[in-house]
Design a protein around this motif. Structure first.
Motif, PDB file in Angstrom:
ATOM      1  N   PHE A 193     111.654  39.701 -13.699  1.00 48.41           N
ATOM      2  CA  PHE A 193     110.353  39.836 -14.348  1.00 48.41           C
ATOM      3  C   PHE A 193     110.500  40.435 -15.746  1.00 48.41           C
ATOM      4  CE2 PHE A 193     109.384  40.285  -9.740  1.00 48.41           C
ATOM      5  CZ  PHE A 193     108.562  39.177  -9.602  1.00 48.41           C
ATOM      6  N   GLY A 194     111.633  41.103 -16.033  1.00 44.57           N
ATOM      7  CA  GLY A 194     111.818  41.767 -17.316  1.00 44.57           C
ATOM      8  C   GLY A 194     112.024  43.250 -17.089  1.00 44.57           C
ATOM      9  N   THR A 195     111.029  44.045 -17.507  1.00 46.32           N
ATOM     10  CA  THR A 195     111.131  45.487 -17.289  1.00 46.32           C
ATOM     11  C   THR A 195     110.223  45.880 -16.134  1.00 46.32           C
ATOM     12  OG1 THR A 195     111.644  45.873 -19.591  1.00 46.32           O
ATOM     13  CG2 THR A 195     110.804  47.754 -18.341  1.00 46.32           C
ATOM     14  N   VAL A 196     110.837  46.492 -15.127  1.00 46.33           N
ATOM     15  CA  VAL A 196     110.095  46.853 -13.925  1.00 46.33           C
ATOM     16  C   VAL A 196     110.111  48.370 -13.766  1.00 46.33           C
ATOM     17  CG1 VAL A 196     110.001  46.630 -11.414  1.00 46.33           C
ATOM     18  CG2 VAL A 196     110.672  44.672 -12.808  1.00 46.33           C
ATOM     19  N   VAL A 197     108.921  48.935 -13.587  1.00 50.20           N
ATOM     20  CA  VAL A 197     108.821  50.377 -13.372  1.00 50.20           C
ATOM     21  C   VAL A 197     108.518  50.639 -11.906  1.00 50.20           C
ATOM     22  CG1 VAL A 197     107.410  52.429 -13.819  1.00 50.20           C
ATOM     23  CG2 VAL A 197     108.108  50.951 -15.702  1.00 50.20           C
ATOM     24  N   LEU A 198     109.218  51.606 -11.316  1.00 51.79           N
ATOM     25  CA  LEU A 198     108.939  51.985  -9.931  1.00 51.79           C
ATOM     26  C   LEU A 198     108.638  53.465  -9.891  1.00 51.79           C
ATOM     27  CD1 LEU A 198     111.856  49.959  -9.527  1.00 51.79           C
ATOM     28  CD2 LEU A 198     110.280  49.659  -7.623  1.00 51.79           C
ATOM     29  N   GLY A 199     107.456  53.811  -9.371  1.00 50.62           N
ATOM     30  CA  GLY A 199     107.079  55.216  -9.287  1.00 50.62           C
ATOM     31  C   GLY A 199     106.981  55.641  -7.836  1.00 50.62           C
ATOM     32  N   GLN A 215     103.855  53.731 -23.756  1.00 49.11           N
ATOM     33  CA  GLN A 215     103.957  53.674 -25.219  1.00 49.11           C
ATOM     34  C   GLN A 215     105.365  53.265 -25.643  1.00 49.11           C
ATOM     35  OE1 GLN A 215     101.068  54.006 -26.647  1.00 49.11           O
ATOM     36  NE2 GLN A 215     100.125  54.794 -24.772  1.00 49.11           N
ATOM     37  N   GLU A 216     106.366  53.756 -24.891  1.00 49.51           N
ATOM     38  CA  GLU A 216     107.754  53.546 -25.292  1.00 49.51           C
ATOM     39  C   GLU A 216     108.297  52.183 -24.905  1.00 49.51           C
ATOM     40  OE1 GLU A 216     110.023  56.663 -23.457  1.00 49.51           O
ATOM     41  OE2 GLU A 216     108.599  58.185 -24.190  1.00 49.51           O
ATOM     42  N   GLU A 217     107.869  51.693 -23.747  1.00 46.81           N
ATOM     43  CA  GLU A 217     108.500  50.492 -23.203  1.00 46.81           C
ATOM     44  C   GLU A 217     107.463  49.385 -23.017  1.00 46.81           C
ATOM     45  OE1 GLU A 217     111.779  50.338 -21.928  1.00 46.81           O
ATOM     46  OE2 GLU A 217     112.364  52.454 -21.823  1.00 46.81           O
ATOM     47  N   SER A 218     107.953  48.158 -23.034  1.00 47.49           N
ATOM     48  CA  SER A 218     107.057  47.049 -22.698  1.00 47.49           C
ATOM     49  C   SER A 218     107.270  46.742 -21.212  1.00 47.49           C
ATOM     50  CB  SER A 218     107.404  45.857 -23.580  1.00 47.49           C
ATOM     51  OG  SER A 218     107.098  44.680 -22.918  1.00 47.49           O
ATOM     52  N   ILE A 219     106.310  47.119 -20.425  1.00 42.77           N
ATOM     53  CA  ILE A 219     106.480  47.047 -18.964  1.00 42.77           C
ATOM     54  C   ILE A 219     105.866  45.752 -18.436  1.00 42.77           C
ATOM     55  CG2 ILE A 219     105.949  48.195 -16.768  1.00 42.77           C
ATOM     56  CD1 ILE A 219     105.658  50.809 -18.461  1.00 42.77           C
ATOM     57  N   ASP A 220     106.651  45.012 -17.656  1.00 46.00           N
ATOM     58  CA  ASP A 220     106.138  43.755 -17.102  1.00 46.00           C
ATOM     59  C   ASP A 220     105.518  43.938 -15.734  1.00 46.00           C
ATOM     60  OD1 ASP A 220     107.059  41.726 -19.146  1.00 46.00           O
ATOM     61  OD2 ASP A 220     108.898  42.845 -18.762  1.00 46.00           O
ATOM     62  N   ARG A 221     106.073  44.825 -14.966  1.00 42.34           N
ATOM     63  CA  ARG A 221     105.527  45.058 -13.636  1.00 42.34           C
ATOM     64  C   ARG A 221     105.705  46.509 -13.253  1.00 42.34           C
ATOM     65  NH1 ARG A 221     105.548  40.663  -9.009  1.00 42.34           N
ATOM     66  NH2 ARG A 221     104.472  39.090 -10.202  1.00 42.34           N
ATOM     67  N   ALA A 222     104.780  47.023 -12.466  1.00 35.93           N
ATOM     68  CA  ALA A 222     104.924  48.387 -11.970  1.00 35.93           C
ATOM     69  C   ALA A 222     104.663  48.406 -10.467  1.00 35.93           C
ATOM     70  CB  ALA A 222     103.951  49.311 -12.685  1.00 35.93           C
ATOM     71  N   TYR A 223     105.417  49.241  -9.762  1.00 31.88           N
ATOM     72  CA  TYR A 223     105.256  49.411  -8.306  1.00 31.88           C
ATOM     73  C   TYR A 223     105.131  50.899  -8.019  1.00 31.88           C
ATOM     74  CZ  TYR A 223     107.044  44.647  -7.895  1.00 31.88           C
ATOM     75  OH  TYR A 223     107.217  43.300  -8.012  1.00 31.88           O
ATOM     76  N   PHE A 224     104.168  51.253  -7.189  1.00 31.20           N
ATOM     77  CA  PHE A 224     104.018  52.663  -6.817  1.00 31.20           C
ATOM     78  C   PHE A 224     103.978  52.808  -5.305  1.00 31.20           C
ATOM     79  CE2 PHE A 224     102.001  52.259 -11.010  1.00 31.20           C
ATOM     80  CZ  PHE A 224     102.842  53.099 -11.728  1.00 31.20           C
ATOM     81  N   ILE A 225     104.752  53.752  -4.831  1.00 29.06           N
ATOM     82  CA  ILE A 225     104.727  54.054  -3.395  1.00 29.06           C
ATOM     83  C   ILE A 225     104.599  55.569  -3.246  1.00 29.06           C
ATOM     84  CG2 ILE A 225     105.893  53.859  -1.168  1.00 29.06           C
ATOM     85  CD1 ILE A 225     107.399  51.466  -2.182  1.00 29.06           C
ATOM     86  N   GLY A 226     103.630  55.979  -2.454  1.00 25.54           N
ATOM     87  CA  GLY A 226     103.421  57.403  -2.220  1.00 25.54           C
ATOM     88  C   GLY A 226     102.089  57.581  -1.520  1.00 25.54           C
ATOM     89  N   CYS A 227     101.521  58.774  -1.635  1.00 25.93           N
ATOM     90  CA  CYS A 227     100.237  58.969  -0.966  1.00 25.93           C
ATOM     91  C   CYS A 227      99.165  58.173  -1.700  1.00 25.93           C
ATOM     92  CB  CYS A 227      99.886  60.451  -0.906  1.00 25.93           C
ATOM     93  SG  CYS A 227      99.493  61.142  -2.497  1.00 25.93           S
ATOM     94  N   THR A 228      98.051  57.941  -1.033  1.00 28.35           N
ATOM     95  CA  THR A 228      97.000  57.077  -1.577  1.00 28.35           C
ATOM     96  C   THR A 228      96.529  57.575  -2.943  1.00 28.35           C
ATOM     97  OG1 THR A 228      96.341  56.866   0.721  1.00 28.35           O
ATOM     98  CG2 THR A 228      94.872  55.897  -0.891  1.00 28.35           C
ATOM     99  N   PHE A 229      96.352  58.871  -3.050  1.00 31.12           N
ATOM    100  CA  PHE A 229      95.839  59.459  -4.266  1.00 31.12           C
ATOM    101  C   PHE A 229      96.786  59.212  -5.442  1.00 31.12           C
ATOM    102  CE2 PHE A 229      94.391  63.241  -6.788  1.00 31.12           C
ATOM    103  CZ  PHE A 229      93.083  62.801  -6.947  1.00 31.12           C
ATOM    104  N   MET A 230      98.080  59.408  -5.167  1.00 32.71           N
ATOM    105  CA  MET A 230      99.089  59.205  -6.204  1.00 32.71           C
ATOM    106  C   MET A 230      99.074  57.754  -6.684  1.00 32.71           C
ATOM    107  SD  MET A 230     102.429  57.743  -6.123  1.00 32.71           S
ATOM    108  CE  MET A 230     103.771  57.733  -7.297  1.00 32.71           C
TER     109      MET A 230
END
Lengths: 276, 468
Positions: free
Chosen positions: A97-103, A175-190
């Protein structure tokens, strides 16, 4: 029966469980989960698959003690669980996908690892981002660092890495990166907080929803969530969904459906097992 | 005894737990025949030359023969006679709709009441089990052929029971942690005690049937794995119709709104009524509303009553005559104090500030022209909406085809609703793959699933033997 190979509290209240489950290890794909049962009287407990080793036939999960059943799992002294079922849920599509962020937060610090690893192998630039209240609560750092092009730690008290939470840090990252996709796993609120940051920048964002489940195979409909105005079963249609269309308010409320009953029982059992 | 005397014997009633007491417990409602009563009842059979009752039985139980054995007092032999064609008599004696099958075709029913075949089937099966008289049937020597059965519900158990006797190596794969399918997670204890299901499954295991629990075929293992890697010669898919239907009305995802599948699974499989000894919780409604008109609806309503509800109302959009539930179940439910609100349909569920349901908005219905099912179509009466106060809603409006397994089999032909296309012998579009029960027909009865299993077992035998 399913053998427990190791069970340990790796940082306060985060437990790592490694199980012998060759069938599951062979089939597992990023984004999937398993259901565990301690014994016949226990609940069917869903946990995100955080790692697996097909060669040795093992799977790894991370969990926090948050109620009666997880307390039981923490205190369980037996060598085997009565049931381990999986891999369940739809694997998340892996592609370049390019740049992928995972939180990741809470158990999600472990949970993001399989997706990060697969995304890296697929040739993406992988940025991983984890949070904890304080430095001594961080875990899984080594593993994540290995599969990340950039690895960022956030602590609420600023004792390590950046000060704040994933949703604070991602602000600057956008701001720093061009992000193509992001994935988050954690509690609902997060997950909801993170989405609120990425969606204003039109970043395609995915979250692993964590509603209450029973069978985990689409048979009961307990885990239904509203996504894009449609009812979806997290166990078979998810658990990973595109986040901007999730009805968070409904998810919070459905997840709290048993909280009163459970809070009382949890206290009662904690006292009992501590001999109070 | 000649026919005249036989006709004088009235159909023997089965004692039941009193409605007030049983509405507060999960113990079985009908208490069973005594040997004496059973013999008296069995004597009523006229032993017709062409026994019509057998034509009414989907698995062809040799009814007159087992009744004769009861009269002779050889109850265990009577049970074994049934087991020649039906591997689950204690189950069928309880949950089969005999009134529309064997007993519907019993000649006595024309002028008097039919022989209580179901109650007698139950009696002999219970007698054999309780007196430890169960004997394993004769088995052909192993033919070294392997058959995998996916799903341990009534049809899968039937296929297993038939093929193990023919010398096959049979393995049942079950997704849940207990075997029995709908017999375990769906039908409540007070209608079908779980110990009985366990005993019937145990009977198959003792004959050599292997059980692999917690195996979700399509996820933990693929059908291809079973055929290529594990070398199964044939596969039987009997996974049931495990996809709950909702009405798609506003408020259906509020807390304390359950599918009947979830509600019954929590109660029956997870034993949520024993919370906190069992860890799975369940919402305890005071004013419970159950939507639908089938057996599953009645089961849910009666479970809600037993978990302490003050009032339980069944909301059904058609009239009483059109309810698909067995007359006996409706009767039992009403006796226990469940209120039927017929010709009403929910249009919206309204929640409180915590997101829990507090009210159901209903609309009154009237019957119009007959629809595809031949039943008069219910039509809403405009402007007749009214609220019902409720704090727990159970949707018992049926189940569809669960795609978990079928979606992994691109060459398996499905119909437009997602059910597997199979001929009357269970043959599907995939070679060596057979299917039967609710995943082929849509939600139906235990016995029709068993009938499908019986026919498929024969077809599987033919298929495997014809292979080189």
């Amino acid at each position: 029966m399913y053998k427990i190979l190791s069970k340990s509290e790796i940082v306060p209240n985060v437990h790592k469980l490694v199980l012998e489950a060759p069938d599951i290890a062979e089939k597992a794909k990023p984004g999937q989960f398993v259901i565990l049962m301690i014994d016949e009287t226990g609940e069917r407990l869903p946990f995100t698959l955080s790692d697996w080793d097909a060669k040795n036939g093992t799977i790894t999960i991370y969990f926090l003690e948050v109620g009666l059943s997880t307390m039981d799992l923490v205190r369980f002294k037996g060598e085997e669980l009565s049931a381990v079922i999986g891999p369940l849920g739809k694997p998340t599509p892996i592609d370049k996908f390019g740049t992928v962020v995972l939180g990741g937060g809470c158990y999600g610090v472990g949970g993001i690892y399989p997706i990060a690893k697969a995304m890296k192998e697929a040739g993406n630039t992988v940025i991983t981002l984890i949070e904890a209240r304080s430095s001594y609560l961080l875990y899984n750092e080594e593993g994540l660092r290995r599969v990340s092009d950039r690895f960022i730690v956030a602590t609420e008290d600023g004792t390590k890495g950046e000060k704040g939470k994933v949703h604070d840090v991602i602000e600057n990252l956008i701001q720093e990166e061009s992000i193509d996709r992001a994935y988050f796993i954690g509690c609902t609120f997060m997950m909801m907080n993170c989405l609120n940051k990425t969606k204003t920048h039109d970043i395609t964002t995915f979250v692993a929803l964590n509603p209450i489940m029973v069978d985990g195979t689409g048979m009961c409909g307990c885990c239904r969530c509203s996504v894009d105005g449609k009812t979806k079963f997290a166990c078979v249609d998810g658990p990973i969904f595109e986040a901007k269309e999730v009805d968070w308010d409904q998810l919070f409320k459905r997840n709290a459906a048993y909280s009163q009953q459970e809070a009382i029982i949890y206290q009662f059992h904690s006292c009992e097992s501590e001999g109070v | 005894m000649d026919a005249k005397d036989k006709l004088k014997i009235p159909r023997q009633k089965m004692p039941e737990q009193n409605p007030n007491a049983r509405a507060k417990n999960f113990m079985e409602v009908p208490l069973g025949y005594s040997p004496k009563t059973a013999q008296l009842e069995a004597q009523r059979c006229l032993h017709c030359k062409i026994p019509k009752c057998m034509e009414g039985c989907p698995v062809g139980v040799k009814i007159p023969e087992f009744l004769k054995l009861i009269v002779e007092g050889d109850f265990a032999a009577a049970a074994r006679k049934i087991k020649e064609t039906n591997s689950l008599p204690a189950v069928c004696g309880r949950v089969c709709p005999q009134e529309s099958q064997c007993e519907a075709t019993c000649i006595l029913g024309k002028k008097k009441e039919p022989v209580a075949i179901g109650r007698l089937e139950r009696f002999v099966a219970d007698y054999e089990r309780e007196k430890n008289l169960i004997k394993l049937p004769k088995k052909l020597p192993s033919n070294k052929k392997k058959v995998a059965i996916i799903g341990s519900g009534p049809s899968g158990l039937t296929v297993a029971g038939d093929l193990i006797k023919l010398g096959y190596e049979v393995t049942i794969f079950e997704a849940l942690h207990k075997p029995g399918g709908v017999l375990i997670y769906g039908i409540p204890e007070f209608r079908l005690p779980k110990a009985i299901v366990e005993a019937e499954v145990d009977y198959l295991v003792k004959q050599g049937v292997k059980l692999e629990l917690n195996k979700v075929i399509g996820a933990s293992k693929s059908v291809e794995d079973l055929m290529k890697k594990d070398g199964y010669d044939a596969i039987y898919i009997g996974v049931g119709a495990g996809l709950p239907r909702f009405m798609r009305i506003e408020g259906e995802n509020l807390s304390n709104v359950y599918s009947a599948n979830e509600y019954l699974t929590r109660i029956n499989l997870m034993k949520a009524y024993l919370y906190p000894q069992h860890y799975t919780p369940i919402a305890l409604g005071r004013k419970v509303t159950v939507v639908g008109g089938g057996n599953v609806t009645m089961d849910s309503a009666r479970c809600a009553l037993r978990t302490g509800a003050e009032s339980v109302t069944v909301v059904y959009r058609r009239a009483r005559e059109q309810m698909p539930a067995r007359a006996e179940e409706i009767h039992h439910a009403e006796e226990e104090g469940i209120f039927l609100k017929l010709l009403n349909n929910p249009v919206e569920l309204i929640g409180d500030d915590k997101g829990a349901v507090k009210e159901m908005k209903c609309i009154r219905m009237e019957l119009g022209e007959p629809d595809d099912s031949g039943r008069r179509r219910p039509v809403p009466i405009e402007g007749s909406e009214f609220p019902i106060k409720t704090d727990l809603v159970i949707m018992g409006i049926g189940a569809g085809a669960n795609p978990l397994l079928t979606s992994t089999l691109p060459t398996l032909e499905l119909n437009k609703w997602g059910y597997i296309v199979a001929d009357e012998n269970g043959k599907t579009s995939m070679k060596g793959v057979f299917a039967g029960g609710d995943i082929v027909t849509g939600a139906a009865t235990v016995i029709s699933a068993m009938g499908a299993g019986k026919r498929a077992a024969r077809a599987i035998d033919v298929h495997v033997r014809s292979k080189k």
